[in-house]
Scaffold this motif. Sequence first.
Motif, PDB file in Angstrom:
ATOM      1  N   UNK A   1      61.285  78.304  29.198  1.00  0.00           N
ATOM      2  CA  UNK A   1      62.070  78.151  30.420  1.00  0.00           C
ATOM      3  C   UNK A   1      61.334  78.490  31.701  1.00  0.00           C
ATOM      4  N   UNK A   2      60.277  79.327  31.640  1.00  0.00           N
ATOM      5  CA  UNK A   2      59.565  79.659  32.879  1.00  0.00           C
ATOM      6  C   UNK A   2      58.895  78.437  33.495  1.00  0.00           C
ATOM      7  N   UNK A   3      58.725  77.355  32.696  1.00  0.00           N
ATOM      8  CA  UNK A   3      58.195  76.111  33.269  1.00  0.00           C
ATOM      9  C   UNK A   3      59.142  75.558  34.333  1.00  0.00           C
ATOM     10  N   UNK A   4      60.431  75.926  34.228  1.00  0.00           N
ATOM     11  CA  UNK A   4      61.410  75.463  35.218  1.00  0.00           C
ATOM     12  C   UNK A   4      61.196  76.107  36.586  1.00  0.00           C
ATOM     13  N   UNK A   5      60.376  77.142  36.649  1.00  0.00           N
ATOM     14  CA  UNK A   5      60.082  77.791  37.928  1.00  0.00           C
ATOM     15  C   UNK A   5      58.801  77.259  38.560  1.00  0.00           C
ATOM     16  N   UNK A   6      58.114  76.331  37.863  1.00  0.00           N
ATOM     17  CA  UNK A   6      56.857  75.783  38.359  1.00  0.00           C
ATOM     18  C   UNK A   6      57.085  74.360  38.873  1.00  0.00           C
ATOM     19  N   UNK A   7      56.574  74.080  40.047  1.00  0.00           N
ATOM     20  CA  UNK A   7      56.897  72.828  40.751  1.00  0.00           C
ATOM     21  C   UNK A   7      56.464  71.588  39.978  1.00  0.00           C
TER      22      UNK A   7
ATOM     23  N   UNK B   1      54.886  81.632  30.062  1.00  0.00           N
ATOM     24  CA  UNK B   1      55.817  80.523  30.244  1.00  0.00           C
ATOM     25  C   UNK B   1      57.162  80.733  29.571  1.00  0.00           C
ATOM     26  N   UNK B   2      57.389  81.823  28.926  1.00  0.00           N
ATOM     27  CA  UNK B   2      58.643  81.942  28.191  1.00  0.00           C
ATOM     28  C   UNK B   2      59.477  83.145  28.578  1.00  0.00           C
ATOM     29  N   UNK B   3      59.043  83.914  29.567  1.00  0.00           N
ATOM     30  CA  UNK B   3      59.762  85.122  29.897  1.00  0.00           C
ATOM     31  C   UNK B   3      59.221  86.297  29.098  1.00  0.00           C
ATOM     32  N   UNK B   4      58.522  85.991  27.996  1.00  0.00           N
ATOM     33  CA  UNK B   4      57.775  86.949  27.209  1.00  0.00           C
ATOM     34  C   UNK B   4      56.398  86.358  27.031  1.00  0.00           C
ATOM     35  N   UNK B   5      55.421  87.123  26.598  1.00  0.00           N
ATOM     36  CA  UNK B   5      54.088  86.552  26.423  1.00  0.00           C
ATOM     37  C   UNK B   5      54.173  85.418  25.414  1.00  0.00           C
ATOM     38  N   UNK B   6      53.708  84.263  25.788  1.00  0.00           N
ATOM     39  CA  UNK B   6      53.844  83.083  24.941  1.00  0.00           C
ATOM     40  C   UNK B   6      53.126  83.264  23.617  1.00  0.00           C
TER      41      UNK B   6
ATOM     42  N   UNK C   1      58.926  68.556  38.578  1.00  0.00           N
ATOM     43  CA  UNK C   1      58.847  67.195  39.122  1.00  0.00           C
ATOM     44  C   UNK C   1      58.566  66.178  38.021  1.00  0.00           C
ATOM     45  N   UNK C   2      57.656  66.514  37.111  1.00  0.00           N
ATOM     46  CA  UNK C   2      57.349  65.610  36.000  1.00  0.00           C
ATOM     47  C   UNK C   2      58.578  65.430  35.115  1.00  0.00           C
ATOM     48  N   UNK C   3      59.285  66.521  34.830  1.00  0.00           N
ATOM     49  CA  UNK C   3      60.488  66.450  34.005  1.00  0.00           C
ATOM     50  C   UNK C   3      61.549  65.562  34.660  1.00  0.00           C
ATOM     51  N   UNK C   4      61.742  65.721  35.966  1.00  0.00           N
ATOM     52  CA  UNK C   4      62.732  64.912  36.683  1.00  0.00           C
ATOM     53  C   UNK C   4      62.348  63.436  36.661  1.00  0.00           C
ATOM     54  N   UNK C   5      61.063  63.154  36.847  1.00  0.00           N
ATOM     55  CA  UNK C   5      60.592  61.766  36.784  1.00  0.00           C
ATOM     56  C   UNK C   5      60.810  61.183  35.394  1.00  0.00           C
ATOM     57  N   UNK C   6      60.436  61.943  34.352  1.00  0.00           N
ATOM     58  CA  UNK C   6      60.634  61.475  32.979  1.00  0.00           C
ATOM     59  C   UNK C   6      62.093  61.168  32.698  1.00  0.00           C
ATOM     60  N   UNK C   7      62.970  62.035  33.192  1.00  0.00           N
ATOM     61  CA  UNK C   7      64.413  61.857  32.989  1.00  0.00           C
ATOM     62  C   UNK C   7      64.897  60.542  33.603  1.00  0.00           C
TER      63      UNK C   7
END
Length: 557
Positions: free
Chosen positions: A289-295, A540-545, A299-305
Amino acid sequence: MTATTGQGADTDERQPLLPTKNQGPLEISTKTRYGILLGIWSGTFLASLNMTLVPTMIPPISSEFKQSNQASWIGTCFLLATCTFTPLYGRLSNILGRRGAFQTALIFTAIGTMMCGMAKSMQALIFARFVAGIGGGGINTVATIIVSDMYSLRARGLTQGVASVFNGLGMGLGGPMGGIVTDWLGWRWAFFLQAPFFMISFLLTSWNLRYLTPGKGKGIDILKRIDYGGILALLISVGACLVFLSEKYNVILPWSNPRVYLSLSTSIVFLVVFFLNEIIWAREPMLAPALLTQRIPVLVAASNFCVAMCNFSVTFFFPMYFETVWLTSASVAGLHLAPNSVSMMMGSLFAGWMIKRTGTYKTINFIFGLFPFIAAILIRSMLGQRPEDVDWVRSWLSIIPLGFGNAVVLQTMLIALLAHLPTSQMAVGTAFGQLFRGIGQVGGVAIASAMFQSILDTELRKRIVDVPDAEHWIVAIRQSALLVHDLPPNLQVLARASYQEALKAVFTFSACMTGLAYIVRLPVPDKDLDSPRPDSEVVVSGRQDVESETRGAMTRS
C-alpha cells in the motif's frame, strides 16, 4: 561458466545448454532462456485468449441457457477473479519461486477452461470462468516478472514487446476464434481445444524454469504468508459492486430494493476493510500500500485502470454491433477484432524497439497515446450512421489506432513504473500495476454492460409501444441477442435501432476513458533507462518489505 550481462546476451560455448543447479537468471544458457520464454509466452497467449474469447460466443451461449440479460457475468466473473488474485502473484513469485507461481496460475486457468466446456447451466459456466480467472491474471503477472529477471530495464522493452505480441495475439484471436469455432463445432469446443496448449506451457516451464531468485518459504510457512484477508475483502468488494451494477441496471431494480442498496453498501464497506487489512493487519500485503503514496506508481495505476476500461468495453461490445445491427454471423463479427490484434502486436514491437533504441519512453507515449482516443471517436461516429452508409474501410479499420496506441501505452507505462522502483520491489510493483489494470478490465465490462442494458431497455420501451405483447418482446430481445436475426421485419427494425443507441453510449464511455487516461499520464516524467535504479531500501508495505528481508536467501524458481 560465464555469466551473461543484464541485456540477456548470448552465453559463450562453455556454458551448459541444459538447466543446472545454482544458476541465477542472468547466468542461464540462451537455449534455456528461449525455452523459458516460449513456455511463459504460450501461457500468456492462452490467458489473453480467454479474456476475449467470450464476446462473440455470448449470443449462442445465452440463447442455449435462455439468460442473455445475465450473460455479462460470463465475462465479468473471469475478470473479477483476475483482478482479485492478480496482486497476490507478486508475493507468490517470491514465496513459491517463479516456476511455482507461474504453474499455479496455469493450472487454475486450465481447470477452469475445461470446466467451461463441460458446463450444463449458466451458473456452472459463470463459476468455471471464475476458476479460470484465478490464474488468468497471474500468468501475465509472473511472466512479466520472469522477463524482468532475465533482462536489463532497457533491453526489457524489446523483449516485453515480443511478449506483448503473444498477449495481443491472444486478445485479438479470442473474438474470431470464438466466433469461428462456435459456427463450426459449437461454443464448447472453443474451450476444449485449448487443452494441448496448456500442457505444452506446463512442460516447457517444468523443464527450463529452474533459475534461482531471492526469497524464502518452505512447507506450511508458505501458506501462512498468503494474504487471505486481502483476497477475501477485495473479492467481496468487487463482487458486490458487480452485483449492484447488475441488479440496478441489468435487472432494472429501484434504489429502494434491498438487493441494490445492500450490495452497494457491502462493496464500500469491504473496500475499506481491504485497505485497512493491507495497511495494518496483513503480514505480507499483496497490494504494497505504500506505493499509493508515491506519485509515479499512482499515475501509472490510474492510467492502467482507464486504458483497461476503454479496451474491454470496446472488445466486449464491438462484435455485438455487427451481430445485432449489421446482422452478421458470430464468426464475421469476431473477425472485426482481428485488425485490433494485428495493430496491438505492431504497437508492442514498435514501443519495445524504440525504448531499446532511445533508452526513453515519454515521447512515444505522448504521441501515440492519442491514437486510442482517435479510434474511439471513429467508432462512435460510425455508430451514429445507418449500417448501409458505413463503408467497409471504416467498419474494418477504425479500431486499428486503438490497439496500436494502447499497446504503446501499456508497454511504456510498465517501463516507467519499474524505472522508478528499486530492483527489490520489481515483483510487487508489477503486481501493483496489474491490479489496477485488472480492476479496470472488470469495470470496463461491468459498467459498460450496465449502461448498455439500461439504455437498451429504455430504447426498446420507447419504440415497442403499439405492438401486441410488447412487454414479452422487450424482455425476449434483451435476453437473446440472436433473436434479433429472427424477428418479424417491423420489430427487427426497432430492435436494431435500440441496440445501436445503446452501443453508441458504450463507445462514448470508451472515448471518455481513453481521453482521461491520456491526461493522467502526462505528468509521468521521462527517465534515462541506463541511469541507476532507486535505492533498494525503499519501504513499500508499511513494514520492511519481505524482499529486502530475504535478500541473500535463495529460492529455486
